[in-house]
Design a protein around this motif. Structure first.
Motif, PDB file in Angstrom:
ATOM      1  N   THR A   7       0.630  -1.109  -0.006  1.00 23.60           N
ATOM      2  CA  THR A   7       0.187  -0.241   0.065  1.00 23.60           C
ATOM      3  C   THR A   7       1.004   1.295   0.162  1.00 23.60           C
ATOM      4  O   THR A   7       0.270   2.520  -0.738  1.00 23.60           O
ATOM      5  CB  THR A   7      -1.144  -0.012   1.190  1.00 23.60           C
ATOM      6  N   THR A   8       2.085   1.254   0.578  1.00 23.31           N
ATOM      7  CA  THR A   8       2.933   2.523   0.511  1.00 23.31           C
ATOM      8  C   THR A   8       4.247   2.058   0.158  1.00 23.31           C
ATOM      9  O   THR A   8       4.905   1.195   0.231  1.00 23.31           O
ATOM     10  CB  THR A   8       3.005   2.653   2.325  1.00 23.31           C
ATOM     11  N   PRO A   9       4.782   2.827  -0.661  1.00 28.47           N
ATOM     12  CA  PRO A   9       6.363   2.432  -1.367  1.00 28.47           C
ATOM     13  C   PRO A   9       7.283   2.512  -0.329  1.00 28.47           C
ATOM     14  O   PRO A   9       7.395   3.307   0.730  1.00 28.47           O
ATOM     15  CB  PRO A   9       6.389   3.725  -2.470  1.00 28.47           C
ATOM     16  N   ASN A  38       6.317  -1.859  -4.701  1.00 34.06           N
ATOM     17  CA  ASN A  38       5.935  -0.467  -4.963  1.00 34.06           C
ATOM     18  C   ASN A  38       7.087   0.228  -4.390  1.00 34.06           C
ATOM     19  O   ASN A  38       7.237   0.345  -3.123  1.00 34.06           O
ATOM     20  CB  ASN A  38       4.635  -0.353  -4.122  1.00 34.06           C
ATOM     21  N   GLU A  40       9.685   3.940  -4.530  1.00 30.23           N
ATOM     22  CA  GLU A  40      10.157   5.325  -5.269  1.00 30.23           C
ATOM     23  C   GLU A  40      11.627   5.175  -5.516  1.00 30.23           C
ATOM     24  O   GLU A  40      12.286   5.204  -4.522  1.00 30.23           O
ATOM     25  CB  GLU A  40       9.595   6.483  -4.147  1.00 30.23           C
ATOM     26  N   LYS A  66       9.706  11.210   4.264  1.00 30.46           N
ATOM     27  CA  LYS A  66       8.322  10.915   3.968  1.00 30.46           C
ATOM     28  C   LYS A  66       7.589   9.686   4.289  1.00 30.46           C
ATOM     29  O   LYS A  66       6.647   9.587   4.686  1.00 30.46           O
ATOM     30  CB  LYS A  66       8.029  11.617   2.676  1.00 30.46           C
ATOM     31  N   TYR A  67       8.168   8.720   3.700  1.00 35.31           N
ATOM     32  CA  TYR A  67       7.694   7.336   3.581  1.00 35.31           C
ATOM     33  C   TYR A  67       8.204   6.294   4.814  1.00 35.31           C
ATOM     34  O   TYR A  67       7.623   5.246   4.950  1.00 35.31           O
ATOM     35  CB  TYR A  67       7.899   6.499   2.318  1.00 35.31           C
ATOM     36  N   LYS A  68       9.332   6.556   5.487  1.00 33.15           N
ATOM     37  CA  LYS A  68       9.699   6.219   6.670  1.00 33.15           C
ATOM     38  C   LYS A  68      10.722   4.859   6.526  1.00 33.15           C
ATOM     39  O   LYS A  68      11.325   4.578   7.632  1.00 33.15           O
ATOM     40  CB  LYS A  68       8.698   5.824   7.720  1.00 33.15           C
ATOM     41  N   ARG A 340       7.987  -2.343   6.279  1.00 32.42           N
ATOM     42  CA  ARG A 340       7.022  -1.676   5.526  1.00 32.42           C
ATOM     43  C   ARG A 340       5.950  -2.433   6.127  1.00 32.42           C
ATOM     44  O   ARG A 340       4.764  -2.075   6.315  1.00 32.42           O
ATOM     45  CB  ARG A 340       7.351  -1.762   4.098  1.00 32.42           C
ATOM     46  N   ASP A 344       2.675  -1.042   7.905  1.00 27.30           N
ATOM     47  CA  ASP A 344       1.283  -0.974   7.304  1.00 27.30           C
ATOM     48  C   ASP A 344       0.359  -1.763   7.664  1.00 27.30           C
ATOM     49  O   ASP A 344      -0.626  -1.923   7.257  1.00 27.30           O
ATOM     50  CB  ASP A 344       1.610  -1.023   5.603  1.00 27.30           C
TER      51      ASP A 344
END
Length: 398
Positions: A7-9, A38, A40, A66-68, A340, A344
């Motif tokens: 769900t999160t990159p 996924n 970035e 930003k994405y941790k 991750r 999540d």
């Protein structure tokens, strides 16, 4: 089978030379068949860092905030030879150093323990995690050659112009001098990262400096650690069943050699630099070492602890076969995927990371490994595989 969704990159930082080759192999054979990956993507290869004037490194660190969660391939820190080889605009700084400074992070390194790769220290049964403060000290030092007779002083000039002086030495002839510094804020972040990571992993924390000799500099580290522990972590440690204690660095070294392992050893910058290599070598190989940068804000950047394997890369460019150990790079990916998944609430992704690590360990323990491990293993008649064969052997078990 359906691929595992994300769900999160994750922030993906590509790198240089042979580890860049391994990076793609790992994605092709071990990740993309199973995960709808996924990420970035940031290209931290030396050519692109030069093209962007190293802005890509800064961007990747900001994206991690930003994405941790980030995963990083090994990168070149250029010297004069690399500037010439790659026709660089300038001798760019270490990407790791830039990222550490932006994230205000602490580096945690621990050996990957595998049956058949026995540590040199016979009583070490569990991994020893080195927590290295990643700011200041000798790495931010200013140095000077003293040509002859004269005195050297430390001078602090306050904002109001008043001065405080401390004599360093009255020289009677030529010599050398070095000034170094640290910041209370950075030391506090170091302490909190260590204590948070200990709670995360349920491990005791040892911290060591030389405060008996360095009564202001090292003693400040000791005091900050103690104050933060007592104020914010003592009850949490009791609840978790773990402990924190401080000792002198020489006593810590003696205790480490007699211990069974299984704790976090927090070290100042230079001590951590040296001791992490000692720990990795004594456990078997730098290529069997996990490394994660943790910020006090809860940002995680996973990477291999070793370099770009330049010699193997030049062989690869000539079309020659290489047998490059990819274990630490695989575990960088699994560390990031697991974190991750944890953040999540994606249990399937975290479970996949566990299975990939187990498949890697099972492959080695079955006697299939890269040449560096085949030379030191106690497993009889190991099979030395080339770089891609080893990754494919893991994929078969996965």
């Amino acid at each position: 089978m359906d691929k595992i969704k994300m769900t999160t990159p994750i922030v993906e930082m590509d790198g240089d030379e042979m580890t860049r080759i391994l990076w793609q192999m790992i994605k092709d054979h071990l990740l993309l068949p199973y995960i709808d990956l996924n990420t970035e993507y940031y290209d931290l290869g030396l050519e692109y860092r030069d093209k962007t004037n190293d802005q890509v490194t800064i961007d990747s660190a900001n994206a991690t905030q930003k994405y941790k969660v980030a995963v990083k391939c090994a990168t070149i820190t250029p010297n004069a030879d690399r500037v010439k080889e790659y026709s660089l605009k300038e001798m760019w700084k270490s990407p790791n150093g830039t990222i550490r400074a932006i994230l205000d992070g602490t580096v945690f390194r621990a050996p990957i323990v595998v049956r058949g790769i026995e540590p040199c220290v016979m009583n070490w049964k569990k991994p020893i995690t080195i927590a290295r403060h990643a700011y200041g000290d000798v790495y931010k030092g200013s140095e000077m050659r003293i040509p002859g007779t004269g005195k050297v002083e430390l001078v602090y000039t306050a904002e109001d112009g008043s001065e405080t002086r401390e004599l360093v030495h009255s020289f009677k002839g030529p010599g050398i001098v070095q000034g170094m510094h640290n910041l209370n804020d950075s030391i506090e972040s170091f302490a909190r990262s260590c204590f948070n990571y200990a709670l995360d992993t349920r491990q005791d924390v040892w911290f060591a400096t030389k405060d008996t000799i360095s009564k202001k500099y090292d003693h400040t580290f000791k005091d900050i650690f103690q104050d933060i522990f007592e104020a914010d972590y003592e009850d949490k440690f009791k609840e978790a069943g773990i402990t924190y204690f401080y000792t002198l660095i020489d006593d810590a070294v003696a205790r480490v050699m007699k211990s069974e392992g299984g704790y976090i050893w927090a070290c100042k910058n230079y001590d951590g630099d040296v001791m992490s290599d000692m720990i990795s070598s004594a456990f078997g190989s730098l290529a069997m070492m996990t490394s994660v940068l943790v910020s006090p804000d809860g940002d995680y950047e996973y990477e291999a602890a070793h370099g770009t394997v330049q010699r193997h890369y030049y062989k690869h460019l000539k079309g020659e076969e290489t047998s490059t150990n990819s274990v630490a790079t695989i575990f960088a990916w699994t560390g990031a995927l697991r974190k991750r998944g944890e953040l999540d609430g994606n249990a399937e992704l975290a479970a996949f990371a566990d299975k990939l690590e187990q498949a890697t360990i099972d492959t080695i323990e079955a006697g299939e490994m890269t040449k560096d491990l085949a030379l030191i293993t106690s497993i009889p008649n190991p099979t030395a595989l080339n770089s891609e064969e080893f990754i494919k052997a893991i994929a078969k078990r996965l």
